[in-house]
Design a protein around this motif. Sequence first.
Motif, PDB file in Angstrom:
ATOM      1  N   VAL A  58       0.849  -1.209  -0.145  1.00 35.75           N
ATOM      2  CA  VAL A  58       0.007  -0.095  -0.156  1.00 35.75           C
ATOM      3  C   VAL A  58       0.912   1.203  -0.025  1.00 35.75           C
ATOM      4  O   VAL A  58       2.039   1.272   0.736  1.00 35.75           O
ATOM      5  CB  VAL A  58      -0.801   0.086   1.200  1.00 35.75           C
ATOM      6  N   TYR A  59       0.288   2.374  -0.614  1.00 35.14           N
ATOM      7  CA  TYR A  59       1.395   3.593  -0.889  1.00 35.14           C
ATOM      8  C   TYR A  59       0.559   4.692  -0.870  1.00 35.14           C
ATOM      9  O   TYR A  59      -0.879   4.762  -1.154  1.00 35.14           O
ATOM     10  CB  TYR A  59       2.124   3.755  -2.141  1.00 35.14           C
ATOM     11  N   SER A  60       0.816   5.654   0.024  1.00 37.93           N
ATOM     12  CA  SER A  60       0.168   7.017  -0.204  1.00 37.93           C
ATOM     13  C   SER A  60       0.038   7.577  -1.469  1.00 37.93           C
ATOM     14  O   SER A  60       1.107   7.327  -2.319  1.00 37.93           O
ATOM     15  CB  SER A  60       0.940   7.990   0.785  1.00 37.93           C
ATOM     16  N   ARG A  66       6.647   6.316  -7.296  1.00 37.73           N
ATOM     17  CA  ARG A  66       8.017   6.450  -7.312  1.00 37.73           C
ATOM     18  C   ARG A  66       8.642   5.904  -6.134  1.00 37.73           C
ATOM     19  O   ARG A  66      10.197   5.707  -6.118  1.00 37.73           O
ATOM     20  CB  ARG A  66       8.113   8.167  -6.629  1.00 37.73           C
ATOM     21  N   PHE A  67       8.028   5.373  -4.849  1.00 37.93           N
ATOM     22  CA  PHE A  67       8.754   4.540  -4.000  1.00 37.93           C
ATOM     23  C   PHE A  67       8.317   3.315  -4.066  1.00 37.93           C
ATOM     24  O   PHE A  67       7.150   2.727  -4.453  1.00 37.93           O
ATOM     25  CB  PHE A  67       8.068   5.034  -2.620  1.00 37.93           C
ATOM     26  N   THR A  68       9.038   2.412  -3.483  1.00 33.36           N
ATOM     27  CA  THR A  68       8.776   1.042  -3.324  1.00 33.36           C
ATOM     28  C   THR A  68       9.360   0.357  -2.126  1.00 33.36           C
ATOM     29  O   THR A  68      10.240   0.482  -1.785  1.00 33.36           O
ATOM     30  CB  THR A  68       9.538   0.046  -4.711  1.00 33.36           C
ATOM     31  N   ILE A  69       8.328  -0.324  -1.645  1.00 33.00           N
ATOM     32  CA  ILE A  69       8.626  -1.117  -0.401  1.00 33.00           C
ATOM     33  C   ILE A  69       8.871  -2.395  -0.469  1.00 33.00           C
ATOM     34  O   ILE A  69       8.335  -3.127  -1.356  1.00 33.00           O
ATOM     35  CB  ILE A  69       7.460  -0.914   0.811  1.00 33.00           C
ATOM     36  N   SER A  70       9.700  -3.218  -0.130  1.00 33.16           N
ATOM     37  CA  SER A  70      10.242  -4.744   0.095  1.00 33.16           C
ATOM     38  C   SER A  70      10.537  -4.943   1.476  1.00 33.16           C
ATOM     39  O   SER A  70      11.135  -4.242   2.233  1.00 33.16           O
ATOM     40  CB  SER A  70      11.120  -4.719  -1.117  1.00 33.16           C
ATOM     41  N   ALA A 102      -1.513  -5.214   5.850  1.00 32.39           N
ATOM     42  CA  ALA A 102      -0.554  -3.859   5.436  1.00 32.39           C
ATOM     43  C   ALA A 102      -1.562  -2.717   5.419  1.00 32.39           C
ATOM     44  O   ALA A 102      -1.248  -1.834   5.760  1.00 32.39           O
ATOM     45  CB  ALA A 102       0.301  -4.196   4.001  1.00 32.39           C
ATOM     46  N   ARG A 103      -2.848  -2.837   5.117  1.00 34.06           N
ATOM     47  CA  ARG A 103      -3.764  -1.661   4.919  1.00 34.06           C
ATOM     48  C   ARG A 103      -4.098  -1.318   6.303  1.00 34.06           C
ATOM     49  O   ARG A 103      -4.191   0.124   6.210  1.00 34.06           O
ATOM     50  CB  ARG A 103      -5.331  -2.158   4.270  1.00 34.06           C
ATOM     51  N   ALA A 104      -3.987  -2.206   7.141  1.00 29.14           N
ATOM     52  CA  ALA A 104      -4.235  -1.437   8.820  1.00 29.14           C
ATOM     53  C   ALA A 104      -3.251  -0.493   8.937  1.00 29.14           C
ATOM     54  O   ALA A 104      -3.434   0.310   9.857  1.00 29.14           O
ATOM     55  CB  ALA A 104      -4.334  -2.556   9.627  1.00 29.14           C
ATOM     56  N   LEU A 105      -1.892  -0.521   8.519  1.00 31.08           N
ATOM     57  CA  LEU A 105      -0.938   0.413   8.735  1.00 31.08           C
ATOM     58  C   LEU A 105      -1.160   1.864   8.050  1.00 31.08           C
ATOM     59  O   LEU A 105      -0.696   2.698   8.608  1.00 31.08           O
ATOM     60  CB  LEU A 105       0.321  -0.040   8.418  1.00 31.08           C
ATOM     61  N   GLY A 106      -2.082   1.847   7.119  1.00 29.94           N
ATOM     62  CA  GLY A 106      -2.365   2.975   6.283  1.00 29.94           C
ATOM     63  C   GLY A 106      -3.434   3.548   6.697  1.00 29.94           C
ATOM     64  O   GLY A 106      -3.926   4.729   6.232  1.00 29.94           O
ATOM     65  N   ARG A 107      -4.339   3.229   7.999  1.00 31.85           N
ATOM     66  CA  ARG A 107      -5.562   3.716   8.404  1.00 31.85           C
ATOM     67  C   ARG A 107      -5.050   4.827   9.379  1.00 31.85           C
ATOM     68  O   ARG A 107      -3.907   4.925   9.767  1.00 31.85           O
ATOM     69  CB  ARG A 107      -6.413   2.632   9.067  1.00 31.85           C
ATOM     70  N   THR A 108      -6.195   5.396   9.932  1.00 31.83           N
ATOM     71  CA  THR A 108      -5.927   6.565  10.841  1.00 31.83           C
ATOM     72  C   THR A 108      -6.811   6.101  12.148  1.00 31.83           C
ATOM     73  O   THR A 108      -8.207   6.072  11.821  1.00 31.83           O
ATOM     74  CB  THR A 108      -6.622   7.992  10.455  1.00 31.83           C
ATOM     75  N   PRO A 109      -6.086   6.113  13.297  1.00 32.90           N
ATOM     76  CA  PRO A 109      -4.666   5.600  13.511  1.00 32.90           C
ATOM     77  C   PRO A 109      -4.194   4.569  12.862  1.00 32.90           C
ATOM     78  O   PRO A 109      -4.997   3.611  12.860  1.00 32.90           O
ATOM     79  CB  PRO A 109      -4.776   5.846  14.984  1.00 32.90           C
ATOM     80  N   PRO A 110      -2.740   4.483  12.618  1.00 32.76           N
ATOM     81  CA  PRO A 110      -2.330   3.162  12.047  1.00 32.76           C
ATOM     82  C   PRO A 110      -2.434   2.161  13.176  1.00 32.76           C
ATOM     83  O   PRO A 110      -1.982   2.410  14.257  1.00 32.76           O
ATOM     84  CB  PRO A 110      -1.076   3.918  11.725  1.00 32.76           C
TER      85      PRO A 110
END
Length: 125
Positions: A58-60, A66-70, A102-110
């Motif tokens: 998941v990306y903002s 531009r960014f890649t997480i691995s 992974a999506r739970a980290l992108g929530r507010t609050p993470p």
Amino acid sequence: VQLQASGGGLVQAGDSLRLSCAVSGHTISTDAMGWFRQAPGKEREFVASISWSGGDKVYSDSVKGRFTISRDNAKNTVYLQMNSLKPEDMGIYYCATGWTSARALGRTPPSVRFWGQGTQVTVSS
């Protein structure tokens, strides 16, 4: 549990950096992992996250494309490849462990389990 972020530095706009987050005292193989950043005077914001298997990322919107997480579970490490850096990408970058989503980290609050210390990224225009 320690999350040691590294790889930050001073770069010019358009350059690339690769951040690493090495975790000790805890096995991340079943954890989602994420990166967050905080610019001066602003709240910490979500950047990217990856599921325990690496199958879901998941990306903002501001970093998508531009960014890649691995991740490398054998090394207990997560990475953030940052290309085409912009001045607005500047800030302290923090890594974090979540639970399985992974999506739970992108929530507010993470949904963060452990926070790491940050690494500074400075982008000059």
